[in-house]
Each structure stands twice: as structure tokens, then as C-alpha cells.
Design a protein around this motif. Structure first.
Motif, PDB file in Angstrom:
ATOM      1  N   UNK A 107     -11.955 -25.977 -14.833  1.00  0.00           N
ATOM      2  CA  UNK A 107     -13.055 -25.044 -15.083  1.00  0.00           C
ATOM      3  C   UNK A 107     -13.228 -24.113 -13.884  1.00  0.00           C
ATOM      4  N   UNK A 108     -13.124 -24.661 -12.673  1.00  0.00           N
ATOM      5  CA  UNK A 108     -13.201 -23.810 -11.491  1.00  0.00           C
ATOM      6  C   UNK A 108     -12.138 -22.725 -11.496  1.00  0.00           C
ATOM      7  N   UNK A 109     -10.911 -23.099 -11.861  1.00  0.00           N
ATOM      8  CA  UNK A 109      -9.817 -22.121 -11.950  1.00  0.00           C
ATOM      9  C   UNK A 109     -10.154 -21.027 -12.952  1.00  0.00           C
ATOM     10  N   UNK A 110     -10.635 -21.423 -14.133  1.00  0.00           N
ATOM     11  CA  UNK A 110     -10.914 -20.457 -15.190  1.00  0.00           C
ATOM     12  C   UNK A 110     -12.124 -19.584 -14.872  1.00  0.00           C
ATOM     13  N   UNK A 111     -12.912 -20.022 -13.905  1.00  0.00           N
ATOM     14  CA  UNK A 111     -14.061 -19.216 -13.488  1.00  0.00           C
ATOM     15  C   UNK A 111     -13.791 -18.461 -12.190  1.00  0.00           C
ATOM     16  N   UNK A 112     -12.510 -18.358 -11.818  1.00  0.00           N
ATOM     17  CA  UNK A 112     -12.128 -17.480 -10.725  1.00  0.00           C
ATOM     18  C   UNK A 112     -11.936 -18.123  -9.373  1.00  0.00           C
ATOM     19  N   UNK A 125     -12.199 -46.031  -6.518  1.00  0.00           N
ATOM     20  CA  UNK A 125     -12.639 -46.636  -7.771  1.00  0.00           C
ATOM     21  C   UNK A 125     -11.886 -45.941  -8.901  1.00  0.00           C
ATOM     22  N   UNK A 126     -11.745 -46.626 -10.010  1.00  0.00           N
ATOM     23  CA  UNK A 126     -10.850 -46.130 -11.058  1.00  0.00           C
ATOM     24  C   UNK A 126     -11.537 -45.182 -12.038  1.00  0.00           C
ATOM     25  N   UNK A 127     -10.686 -44.496 -12.797  1.00  0.00           N
ATOM     26  CA  UNK A 127     -11.071 -43.777 -14.018  1.00  0.00           C
ATOM     27  C   UNK A 127     -11.853 -42.496 -13.765  1.00  0.00           C
ATOM     28  N   UNK A 128     -11.734 -41.924 -12.566  1.00  0.00           N
ATOM     29  CA  UNK A 128     -12.442 -40.699 -12.223  1.00  0.00           C
ATOM     30  C   UNK A 128     -11.565 -39.451 -12.303  1.00  0.00           C
ATOM     31  N   UNK A 129     -10.252 -39.626 -12.418  1.00  0.00           N
ATOM     32  CA  UNK A 129      -9.323 -38.516 -12.208  1.00  0.00           C
ATOM     33  C   UNK A 129      -9.433 -37.425 -13.263  1.00  0.00           C
ATOM     34  N   UNK A 130      -9.600 -37.802 -14.534  1.00  0.00           N
ATOM     35  CA  UNK A 130      -9.620 -36.787 -15.601  1.00  0.00           C
ATOM     36  C   UNK A 130     -10.881 -35.936 -15.483  1.00  0.00           C
ATOM     37  N   UNK A 131     -12.002 -36.578 -15.172  1.00  0.00           N
ATOM     38  CA  UNK A 131     -13.246 -35.824 -14.980  1.00  0.00           C
ATOM     39  C   UNK A 131     -13.090 -34.817 -13.848  1.00  0.00           C
ATOM     40  N   UNK A 132     -12.514 -35.278 -12.716  1.00  0.00           N
ATOM     41  CA  UNK A 132     -12.338 -34.381 -11.580  1.00  0.00           C
ATOM     42  C   UNK A 132     -11.365 -33.261 -11.908  1.00  0.00           C
ATOM     43  N   UNK A 133     -10.271 -33.599 -12.595  1.00  0.00           N
ATOM     44  CA  UNK A 133      -9.278 -32.582 -12.944  1.00  0.00           C
ATOM     45  C   UNK A 133      -9.886 -31.515 -13.854  1.00  0.00           C
TER      46      UNK A 133
END
Length: 636
Positions: free
Chosen positions: A133-138, A120-128
Motif C-alpha cells: 500500500x505504501x508503494x501504491x501511495x507513492x 513472533x510468527x504470522x506477521x509477515x503478510x500483514x507487514x508486506x
């Protein structure tokens, strides 16, 4: 004798093999990759045009970024065929969309290089943003890159994500794959000029001065692109207002431009960056570029002629039957209008649009808006048909509840792709609409047993003004019944008897009626007398019919192309409420099992689900207590 050079693509086992290749070799790789995609999809069918449009972009992204540590997220995922070939799945690419083969979309369980599944479309930016945030939290993850098409960015969810990402200010890359606006291909000195500009200019200055720095005709293209995004020349783009650094437009088929921009962005970005990349859907295959739909979704085809394989049946497709029936009703009633969410051809509303272009509204990939828009049309006194695939209608469910059902507005929902759909797999299955609509107060819910019934249901919906009404029908060709010249308005909440018997009743809801007929023939051959009934309505139920079947038969088997909690559950609820289950009635409800069914042909998927004619026979025999060793009831 000089041996021919080994194709570059043959030397690529994974993205790591792209690192260090000269830019010219990467351009050669893109040409070979395009040929491989065309060759593979000619064998399997699939989403060709979208994949051809991102070949160079795919190569450039994998050359610059480091997947799977960096997270490359393809919106929808239907353009991921080149990505799959470059990420170690080339040897399986000709199993695409087939049973036990590669998915036609990105899929987490298939590869580490698919960090987020989509269809389904339009989900990529939310997931990215979630990965950022995961990266910045370690967490052990690198950069997050979302590739989203200009169609997908029309959905509200994409703007919600852009707004959130801009306010967060985290390092994040969004590639806007704009295949509606192509730009002249810069060659030679032009490409070298731009490469030098991007290599030497700080990222924020590169974005701000991009338009002014372009020479000649390209400046006009950039200006038009900026106006496309803002409505006014010289202003910051919408994306800049949301907190992104905007770079573009970039020619998505010029490897030099792509590599230079991506390298500069990767080296210098501190916050969110949006790169506006212009591509051509179907690029590099003349038949795709010339087609109206750019070969968006194709059957198997001949590479030389472009001719696609045709279906094996002479029966018309349900979608075409709907489109023609709707157009016929619209010709008799000027209040009838149609709404579709970026799928006029796929839903058949394009047929009506050819005759009544001012009465068909394509709202883009925006199902939530489309449903509420249809509610507004109904409130104004018009008769809207909201034509959306079952799987996509899920996206507008709150609007169905709050804006349609609660207000008792007569929106007509035409639900295409009901049931299992084949090669698109679980993401596109129309499994849940019976349950999620029939549980809403005041909703009328129908399902067509065949294509003639579909014509009747279009007429019924057109004539119904007492509240929301829906009718569902499957993908693909019908069963070949004779179509009526004009649809009959059905009595609301009344089913029909198709064949009379005395021992077991098969109560079908929807397009599995043909399987019930086959099952009845097999049971009759064993000396068992069978009634076949077509329920037509899940809500309101034909309670008189259901109670008659319960009283006059030793067993009842309900059959539907939907998940548990749908038609069969409503029948059971009614029988329990009336005390009919207390009298020893034997009943079985055949539904899709409580799991997702993986891609295969529709017949293979229904076999996996335990919904073939043989499974119906087995259910009937089990309900009757008849021992037949050759049959076994499968418990899903």
C-alpha cells in the motif's frame, strides 16, 4: 600450477553481486552458503534447521528481486541466517545471538535489508501488505515479498492478512514455505521442461494449468498438495478463493524451478500471488534431517559428529521439571489435560503426551485459539493446563481477559521462559506477564522460587478450581534443590520466610530468589542482618507477610524478574493503602528497567538490567542509607 577457484560466496558482498550470475553458479553459491550456515551455527548455536531449509530460496529471491528497494520479509525471522550472510553480514555471522552481535531474527536497526523485524510468527503478510500500500501511495519502495512457513500460516492473523490482501488486489508476493511435504527432486530434462513451461506461459494460465501439465509422479504430488489446501481435487485452492493467484507446488531445493517461477511471477504479476514452495527442514545436513525436531534450535555443536554441547549444571531444566510434575498429577487425576501452541517439546507437555497422548492438545501457532479452547475445556469440567511461553501468551491477552477471567474459568496457565531468556533477546523476554495477569480480577498469580517450588505450584494449580491461576518459571536449568516426591498444595496467598534477620528484608518474587540469597550473604558479611522471604504469590498478596516485614525492618527491597507495574508495584500499592509508607519505611522495588534488554547471556542481560546480587546489595544499602563506595545504585 593452477590456483583453486575462489569460492563463489567469497565474491558476494551483497545481493547486487548475485545479479547476472548464471543459474548454475547460483546453485553452486547455495551449496557454499549451506556449508557456511552450518559452520557458523556450530559456533554460536541457533535456529539451524529452518535456515538450512531456505538456502536455495534465499539465493533465488535475492537473485530475482532487488533488495533493499524490494522488501523481503521473513516470517518469524528465525530462518534468516542465509539472508544475513548474503546481505553484507557474513563477517559478523559468528557473533549471532551473542552480546553486541547479530540478532537471531530480522531486525530493522541491523540492516536496510531487514525492512521489518520479527520473532513472533504470522506477521509477515500483514507487514508486506503495508509496504504494498505504501508503494501504491507513492512511497519509495518496490515489491513486497513475504516468506511464511506452513506452521506460521496456521495462525489466524495470517488468514486475516490473506483475506485483506486478496480483497485489496494489490501486487504482492507470498511464499508459502511448506517443509512438511517434500516432493521428488526433478532433475535433468524434468527441470528443463518445467523451466520452459514457466518461461512461456502467462501467469494465470500457468497457475490454472500447473497440475495438468506436470508429467508422471509429479502430477500426483501436485494433486495431493492441492487437496491439502482445499480438501477436494480439481477445485480452486483456498488461496485462490481469497483472491490470490496460486502457483505450486515448487521444489524449494531446485534452483532452476525456483528461478523460473520467481522470474515469471515478478514479470507478470498484477495482483497478489502465492507460491507454494516445498522444502526440507534441515536440508543438506544429515544430523538435522534425521532429528525429530530437524535441529530447530541447537546449542553449539560439532559439525562432524552433530553432537551438541551440554549445559554446565547437573540440575534439571525447569521445563522438564514442569513436564514431569504435570504428568504425575495427570496420572492421579483423569480430568487434567494440557494445551500447547506448537511447542510440546519447548513447554514440556511432550512428556505428558508420551504417557497420555489423548489428553495433550497442540493447537498450532494459535495462542488466541489455544486460550479460548482451554476456557472451553474448563467450562466442560476438565482441568486444562495451558502451557505457553510468557512472550507468546501476550498474543492471547484479550482471550485471557474476555474468555477466561471474566467468566472466572479455572484455566491453569503454565508460563515458561519467564524473565530474560538470553540469546533470543528482547523479542522473547518474559517481561510483562506479572503485570498483565496480576491486574485482572479473580486471577491467582504465582512464581516459582526454585524447581521444588515449581512442583508445588503444579500441584496447587491442579487442585485449584475457584478461577484462573497462573505460575511462571524461567528458561534453563534450576538451582539444584532436591525435588519432592509429590507436590504440596500451597495455601493460596501465602509466602514463606527463607532466612530470618532484623535490619533489611529482601522480598523475592520468582526465580531471582537465588540472587537474593547471594545478596543476603554479602550483606551479612558486612554486618547487616537480613531477612529473605519468598512471596510465592503476586495475587493474592500475602499482606500479613508484607506488613510484618514492613513493621520489623528498617527497609524492604522487592525483587522480581519482570517489568515495572508488576509485583513491586502491587506491594507499594498495598503499603500505601495501609498507611505504612507514612511511617518512614524505606522501600526499593527492583524490576526490569523501562527499556528492552538486548541479547546476551541471561547473566549479562540481568547485569544490564541492574538485577544482579550486587545490585540487590546496592539497593538494600541505599534503602538503609549506608554509604558503601564500592556499590552504586544504577538508575535505569
Amino acid at each position: 600450477m593452477t590456483r583453486p577457484a575462489t569460492p563463489t560466496l567469497d565474491r558476494i558482498a551483497g545481493p547486487a553481486d548475485l545479479k547476472g550470475l548464471p543459474d548454475a553458479t547460483l546453485a553452486t553459491l547455495a551449496r557454499e552458503l549451506r556449508e557456511e550456515v552450518i559452520s557458523a551455527v556450530s559456533v554460536t548455536g541457533g535456529h539451524l534447521g529452518s535456515s538450512l531449509g531456505v538456502v536455495e530460496l534465499t539465493v533465488a529471491l535475492h537473485a530475482v528481486f532487488n533488495t533493499p528497494h524490494d522488501k523481503l520479509i521473513w516470517d518469524v525471522g528465525h530462518q534468516c541466517y542465509p539472508h544475513k550472510i548474503l546481505t553484507g553480514r557474513r563477517d559478523r555471522i559468528r557473533t549471532l545471538r551473542q552480546k553486541d552481535g547479530l540478532s537471531g531474527f530480522t531486525k530493522r536497526s541491523e540492516s536496510r535489508h531487514d525492512p521489518f523485524g520479527a520473532a513472533h510468527s504470522s506477521t509477515s503478510i500483514s507487514a508486506a501488505l503495508g509496504f504494498a500500500v505504501g508503494r501504491d501511495m507513492g512511497q519509495s519502495t518496490g515489491d513486497a515479498i513475504a516468506v511464511i512457513g506452513d506452521g506460521s500460516i496456521s495462525a489466524g492473523m495470517a488468514y486475516e492478512a490473506l483475506n485483506n490482501a486478496g480483497s485489496e488486489g494489490r501486487r504482492l508476493f507470498v511464499i508459502l514455505n511448506d517443509n512438511e511435504m517434500s516432493i521428488d527432486t526433478p532433475v535433468g530434462a524434468m527441470s528443463a521442461y518445467l523451466s520452459g513451461l514457466w518461461a512461456k506461459t502467462p501467469l494465470h494460465q500457468m497457475a490454472e494449468g500447473f497440475e495438468a501439465a506436470l508429467p508422471g509422479p509429479l502430477r500426483d504430488h501436485a494433486r495431493r498438495a492441492r487437496q491439502l489446501m482445499t480438501g477436494a481435487p480439481g477445485q480452486g485452492t483456498l488461496f485462490e478463493q481469497l483472491g490470490f493467484t496460486y502457483v505450486g507446488p515448487v521444489d524449494g531445493h531446485d534452483m532452476g524451478q525456483l528461478l523460473a517461477v520467481l522470474r515469471a511471477a515478478k514479470a507478470r504479476a498484477r495482483g497478489p500471488v502465492l507460491i507454494h514452495c516445498c522444502t526440507v527442514k534441515g536440508k543438506g545436513y544429515s544430523f538435522a534431517e534425521a532429528a525429530a525436531d530437524k535441529y530447530h534450535g541447537v546449542a553449539k555443536f560439532d559439525v562432524v559428529s552433530g553432537a551438541q554441547a551440554k549445559g554446565s549444571s547437573n540440575a534439571p531444566a525447569y521445563t522438564k521439571v514442569f513436564g514431569e510434575a504435570l504428568t504425575a498429577e495427570a496420572s492421579r487425576d483423569p480430568a487434567i489435560v494440557a494445551v500447547t501452541a506448537a511447542m510440546p517439546t519447548g513447554t514440556g507437555t511432550a512428556i505428558m503426551a508420551k504417557r497420555f497422548p489423548g489428553r495433550v492438545f497442540d493447537v498450532g501457532i494459535a495462542e488466541q485459539h489455544g486460550v479460548t479452547f482451554a476456557a472451553g475445556l474448563a467450562a466442560s469440567g476438565l482441568k486444562p493446563f495451558c502451557a505457553i511461553y510468557s512472550t507468546f501468551l501476550q498474543r492471547g491477552y484479550d482471550q485471557i481477559v474476555h474468555d477466561v477471567a471474566l467468566q472466572k474459568l479455572p484455566v491453569r496457565f503454565a508460563i515458561d521462559r519467564a524473565g530474560l531468556v538470553g540469546a533470543d533477546g528482547a523479542t522473547h523476554a518474559g517481561a510483562f506477564d506479572i503485570a498483565y495477569l496480576a491486574n485482572l480480577p479473580g486471577f491467582t498469580v504465582m512464581a516459582a522460587g526454585d524447581e521444588a517450588e515449581l512442583v508445588h505450584m503444579v500441584a496447587t494449580a491442579a487442585a485449584f478450581d475457584e478461577g484462573p491461576i497462573a505460575f511462571r518459571y524461567p528458561r534453563g536449568e534450576g538451582v539444584g534443590v532436591e525435588l519432592p516426591e509429590r507436590g504440596e498444595v500451597l495455601e493460596i496467598g501465602r509466602g514463606r520466610i527463607v532466612a530470618e534477620g532484623t535490619q533489611v528484608a529482601l522480598l523475592s518474587y520468582g526465580a531471582h530468589l537465588s540472587e537474593c540469597r547471594l545478596a543476603a550473604e554479602a550483606l551479612e558479611a558486612r554486618g547487616i542482618s537480613v531477612t529473605v522471604a519468598d512471596a510465592r504469590f503476586a495475587k493474592p498478596l500475602d499482606t500479613d507477610l508484607i506488613e510484618r516485614l514492613a513493621r520489623e525492618h528498617a527497609a524492604v527491597v522487592t525483587v522480581e524478574q519482570g517489568a515495572r507495574g508488576g509485583f513491586g508495584a502491587m506491594v507499594l500499592h498495598h503499603l500505601a493503602a495501609r498507611g505504612l509508607l507514612d511511617r518512614g519505611l524505606r522501600i526499593r522495588t527492583l524490576t526490569l528497567p523501562d527499556r528492552f534488554i538486548e541479547q546476551a547471556s541471561p547473566a549479562e542481560m540481568y547485569a544490564d538490567a541492574g538485577l544482579t546480587a550486587q545490585d540487590i546489595v546496592a539497593g538494600a544499602l541505599d534503602a538503609l542509607g549506608v554509604a558503601m563506595p564500592e556499590f552504586g545504585v544504577r538508575r535505569a
